[in-house]
Design a protein around this motif. Structure first.
Motif, PDB file in Angstrom:
ATOM      1  N   VAL A 246     -10.309  20.454   3.714  1.00  0.00           N
ATOM      2  CA  VAL A 246     -10.169  19.194   4.455  1.00  0.00           C
ATOM      3  C   VAL A 246     -11.563  18.672   4.797  1.00  0.00           C
ATOM      4  N   VAL A 247     -11.824  17.443   4.380  1.00  0.00           N
ATOM      5  CA  VAL A 247     -13.099  16.812   4.714  1.00  0.00           C
ATOM      6  C   VAL A 247     -12.761  15.537   5.485  1.00  0.00           C
ATOM      7  N   SER A 248     -13.241  15.460   6.702  1.00  0.00           N
ATOM      8  CA  SER A 248     -12.837  14.356   7.571  1.00  0.00           C
ATOM      9  C   SER A 248     -14.000  13.413   7.832  1.00  0.00           C
ATOM     10  N   THR A 249     -13.635  12.181   8.210  1.00  0.00           N
ATOM     11  CA  THR A 249     -14.671  11.179   8.452  1.00  0.00           C
ATOM     12  C   THR A 249     -15.076  11.109   9.924  1.00  0.00           C
ATOM     13  N   ASN A 250     -14.419  11.912  10.783  1.00  0.00           N
ATOM     14  CA  ASN A 250     -14.830  11.903  12.195  1.00  0.00           C
ATOM     15  C   ASN A 250     -15.991  12.863  12.416  1.00  0.00           C
ATOM     16  N   GLN A 251     -17.036  12.665  11.660  1.00  0.00           N
ATOM     17  CA  GLN A 251     -18.264  13.444  11.804  1.00  0.00           C
ATOM     18  C   GLN A 251     -19.410  12.477  11.536  1.00  0.00           C
ATOM     19  N   PRO A 252     -20.616  12.832  11.988  1.00  0.00           N
ATOM     20  CA  PRO A 252     -21.724  11.872  11.842  1.00  0.00           C
ATOM     21  C   PRO A 252     -21.863  11.334  10.422  1.00  0.00           C
ATOM     22  N   LYS A 253     -21.701  12.187   9.427  1.00  0.00           N
ATOM     23  CA  LYS A 253     -21.873  11.707   8.056  1.00  0.00           C
ATOM     24  C   LYS A 253     -20.556  11.213   7.452  1.00  0.00           C
ATOM     25  N   GLY A 254     -19.665  10.750   8.329  1.00  0.00           N
ATOM     26  CA  GLY A 254     -18.349  10.270   7.882  1.00  0.00           C
ATOM     27  C   GLY A 254     -18.424   9.128   6.882  1.00  0.00           C
ATOM     28  N   LYS A 255     -19.425   8.271   7.011  1.00  0.00           N
ATOM     29  CA  LYS A 255     -19.508   7.153   6.058  1.00  0.00           C
ATOM     30  C   LYS A 255     -19.890   7.673   4.669  1.00  0.00           C
ATOM     31  N   MET A 256     -20.737   8.683   4.629  1.00  0.00           N
ATOM     32  CA  MET A 256     -21.058   9.279   3.329  1.00  0.00           C
ATOM     33  C   MET A 256     -19.818   9.963   2.751  1.00  0.00           C
ATOM     34  N   VAL A 257     -19.013  10.574   3.625  1.00  0.00           N
ATOM     35  CA  VAL A 257     -17.753  11.174   3.172  1.00  0.00           C
ATOM     36  C   VAL A 257     -16.891  10.097   2.515  1.00  0.00           C
TER      37      VAL A 257
END
Ligand SMILES: [Zn+2]
Length: 831
Positions: free
Chosen positions: A423-434
């Motif tokens: 699971v890779v989520s976008t609620n992390q600082p690098k979410g836009k890169m995700v």
């Protein structure tokens, strides 16, 4: 363009009154900067000199070594006071982005990162780097009061020295400005790429190269607010700087767009004053994430490309088509001015840069909250290796159901999850890169782009995926350790399933170690388990002459984290027994590849890198110039990288090739290499013609001159993803399911093979699942070949219409290539 340059030179090169012991580049090098190309070690020495003379203001960070063991190096410079607090400033910046826990103390220091010479033969910029650091520490000290400047004087030292050494060997004294002179025509492969001939300005997101992987580690430590990638373009194009061209990725904020314009206007002020020409907002767009402008942009910076006219053609001086003599001095002067102007405007906006940088990392508005990926554990692990390079966080799913956009069907769907699913989520600082890396489709504001328009990671890694609008909870457990393989000296042999590149590396290691390996062409069941086509069988009886067979075999399995099963009898419950003709010995092939003129250096480099750094299997490189005299009977496989072989394969050479194939040789032809065989006698490859070409209907329609570029986009496929059907009973597709997502670049199309095997192909009315494809180009793809094999005598020709090795990032395509080498028509014919 260079009318008033003597004044500028006077201004730029005569500054010595600041220095006590600090020498200008010209003083240090012993020649006026720009009158010779400086070799990389001289550049490193100059930066060491700068550091020695200004230890309170300069820090050098040696962050790695290139393949040819040249140092990769950064200079970090600022005011004495900032340098004392360097670690606090760095950490504050990461806190500002939320990457580091804690509240940032007031931060009004701008962080500007200047990267030079990513393309080795765009060689003015490293000279400019020396000039720029000198100016910053002398004339422009005031910028450093609130700015940290990070200078990477040469991202690509191997490529630069390849260019510089060639130029120094070749050039006349004095230099010849005639465009036709040999000093303006680099030989294959040129200085642009790195050692393995990769374009490092296409490698930021995939970081397949040591330069990129090493750089990302320091980049992530700093996360600058501004990143500039210095380049060069054709000799007749004066200078390009920000703002960039459309399409912009939708993730790019208004602030990022606006500040690009402010920066551009600041440069324009200096360029206008000197009467230097430039252009903005054309050609260089911001979409594909692997560039030195887009990658930093998606990491919150203002990422930009600056392009000076010159390139590998220009040498120390060249007469361009506008009858101006363009010199290295001009080129490095322009790059110095734009670099200094960038630091100036950043320094003036330091506070704003910090507040806007912090805002970028708020990811609450992203549509998809989590990407859930399911599939082969090796493939999942290979993806986590990529995420680790970017310091993107991930976890593993809990049991349950996830619904959302289903990548396999391109519509809404559901997935049952388990603790094996990533699971890779976008609620992390690098979410836009995700988002940029994982989203199923990149929104295109314009179909005219510089590069591919699709790269979605689940397709590239061959994983099932669902993009969910709700946040999926995870357990942060790391991979479960694979238990150690067990030896069983009483067994008939060992069996292992064939699913991934890790299995391929294991096979290569076994073959290199002299262990005989078989593979099955039909599924079989033994000891209660069914093994699919391609499974490896290592039979004790085959390896009687191998000393300590079990220990050696288990040691190799351990090294590759493989867990082969010990089988007690060669008598299968169902399917072929171990001695069946359907279970074949892998004949360790001797492999040659064509290199040099007529081949694409990028494609050659991808395969070279693949054999040396990924598969670890020997490969012999043969120059195309030597092909007529080469004894091909020493090899089983000949790889023809993407290329333009029209001028090479005359009738005599083609006959030689055919004779070799008929006697058991195997050609693997990639992308443009297929042109050598299409419609040729003895080969079954035919160009695909669309049944109903609406081109004729449109022929009468008048096309306006101004619309000509846009009109031809209908014939264009600018790197799009297609779902293909796969015949996975063919050895080339062992380890694959019955569908495969291919990255198609360009609209070349071939008919299905008549009398050959169509291993992967597009059916009726194919649709691009991601990326741009023009309507006319789509029609041409009706019922067309993607991968195929054609027999000729005892040998084979393997056609790879789509290049599975492209930039080495389409992980899921690589096994087709490995299968072609080891499994397809792997006969025991002695050539
Ligand atoms: Zn470039």
């Amino acid at each position: 363009m260079i009318k008033s340059f003597s004044l500028v030179v006077a201004l730029f090169f005569s500054v010595s009154f600041f220095a006590q012991n600090l020498q200008s580049p010209s003083e240090f090098l012993g020649y006026d900067l720009g009158t010779k190309f400086s070799r990389h070690h001289q550049v490193v020495d100059y930066f060491k000199h700068i550091k020695t003379q200004n230890p309170q203001q300069v820090k050098l960070d040696f962050y790695g070594l290139t393949n040819e063991r040249r140092p990769l190096m950064l200079a970090i410079i600022s005011s004495e006071e900032n340098m004392k607090n360097l670690e606090t400033i760095r950490e504050n910046n990461l806190k500002n982005a939320g990457i580091l826990e804690g509240t940032p103390s007031a931060n009004n220091i701008a962080i500007v990162w200047l990267s030079y010479n990513v393309h080795g033969n765009e060689a003015s910029s490293t000279e400019a780097a020396m000039n720029t650091i000198y100016k910053l520490l002398t004339e422009k000290k005031e910028y450093l009061k609130n700015t940290i400047v990070i200078i990477d004087p040469c991202i690509n030292p191997d490529g630069r020295d390849r260019y510089v050494n060639w130029y120094n060997e070749t050039a006349s004294v004095p230099y010849d400005i005639d465009q036709q002179a040999s000093e303006h025509s680099e030989p294959w492969p040129g200085g642009r790429p790195n050692h393995y001939l990769f374009d490092l300005n296409r490698d930021w997101a995939w970081a397949t190269q040591v330069e990129s992987a090493s750089r990302l580690k320091v980049y992530n430590k700093w996360m600058p607010h501004i990143h500039v990638d210095f380049h060069e373009q054709g000799i007749n194009e004066p200078y390009y700087f920000a703002p960039a061209a459309e399409p912009f990725h939708e993730i790019i904020s208004d602030w990022q767009r606006n500040f690009q314009t402010q920066i551009g206007k600041n440069h324009a002020k200096y360029f206008d004053a000197e009467g230097w020409l430039y252009f903005t907002r054309e050609r260089f767009d911001l979409l594909y994430p692997s560039y030195g402008d887009t990658y930093p942009t998606y990491m919150g910076a203002i990422g930009m490309t600056y392009e000076q006219g010159g390139h590998g053609r220009a040498g120390l001086g060249i007469l361009n088509d506008e009858s101006d003599v363009l010199t290295l001095v001009d080129r490095l002067t322009h790059h110095t001015v734009s670099g200094l102007s960038t630091v100036e405007i950043s320094s003036r906006n330091a506070e704003k840069l910090n507040t806007e940088f912090a805002k970028y990392f708020n990811n609450s508005n992203l549509k998809y909250k989590s990407y859930v990926l399911k599939g082969n554990a090796d493939k999942i692990q290979s993806l986590t290796t990529l995420l680790d390079k970017h310091e993107i966080k991930y976890g593993f799913a809990q049991g349950g159901k996830v619904s959302g956009y289903d990548y396999a069907s391109s519509k809404q769907g559901q997935m049952n999850t388990s603790s094996k699913d990533l699971v890779v989520s976008t609620n992390q600082p690098k979410g836009k890169m995700v988002k940029v890396l994982f989203e199923p489709q990149t929104k295109l504001s314009d179909s005219l782009t510089y590069d591919i328009t699709a790269w979605s990671v689940p397709y590239a890694y061959g994983l099932d995926a669902v993009a969910s609008k709700t946040l999926i909870k995870t357990d942060n457990t790391i991979f479960k350790e694979i238990p150690n393989p067990l030896k069983n000296s009483g067994s008939t042999g060992y069996v292992l399933e064939w699913r991934s590149m890790k299995d391929a590396q294991f096979l290569a290691d076994l073959l290199n170690g002299g262990i005989k390996v078989r593979f099955t062409e039909k599924p079989f069941t033994t000891q209660g388990k069914t093994y699919d086509r391609g499974s490896l069988i290592i039979v004790r009886g085959d390896n009687k002459t191998v000393n300590d067979f079990d220990d050696r075999f288990i040691a190799i399995a351990f090294r590759h984290n493989r867990l082969p099963e010990a089988i007690t009898s060669g008598f299968s419950t169902s399917g072929p027994d171990f001695g069946s003709p359907d279970i074949k010995l892998v004949n360790p092939p001797k492999i040659a590849i064509l290199s040099g003129d007529y081949t694409s250096s990028l494609s050659y480099g991808e395969i070279w890198h693949f054999f040396e750094q990924q598969l670890h299997y020997p490969l012999t490189s043969i120059k195309t110039d030597d092909l007529s005299g080469t004894n091909l009977s020493k090899y089983n496989v000949l790889i023809m990288p993407n290329g333009y072989y029209g001028g090479l394969l005359n009738e005599k050479l083609m006959d030689k090739l055919k004779t070799w194939i008929r006697s058991g040789g195997k050609v693997i032809a990639i992308d443009g290499a297929l042109n050598s065989f299409v419609d040729k006698d003895g080969f079954g490859l035919k160009r695909n013609q669309p049944q109903d070409s609406s081109k004729n209907k449109e022929a009468g329609k008048l096309i306006k001159y101004a619309d000509r570029e846009r009109y031809y986009t209908k014939d264009l496929i600018s790197g799009a993803i297609f779902k293909t059907d796969v015949d996975n009973t063919h050895p080339m597709a062992f380890g694959y399911d019955d569908t495969y997502f291919t990255l198609k670049r360009g609209s070349s199309s071939y008919s299905l093979l008549d009398g050959g095997y169509n291993v992967a192909y597009l059916g009726k009315n194919p649709k691009n699942v991601s990326g741009y494809a023009g309507q006319e180009a789509l029609k041409k793809l009706d019922n067309s070949l993607i991968f195929g094999e054609q027999r000729m005598g005892s040998g084979s020709v393997i056609y790879l219409v789509d290049n599975v090795m492209f930039r080495s990032f389409w992980e899921n395509g690589k096994l087709f290539f490995v299968n072609s080498i080891f499994f397809v028509n792997n006969n025991l014919v002695e050539l």
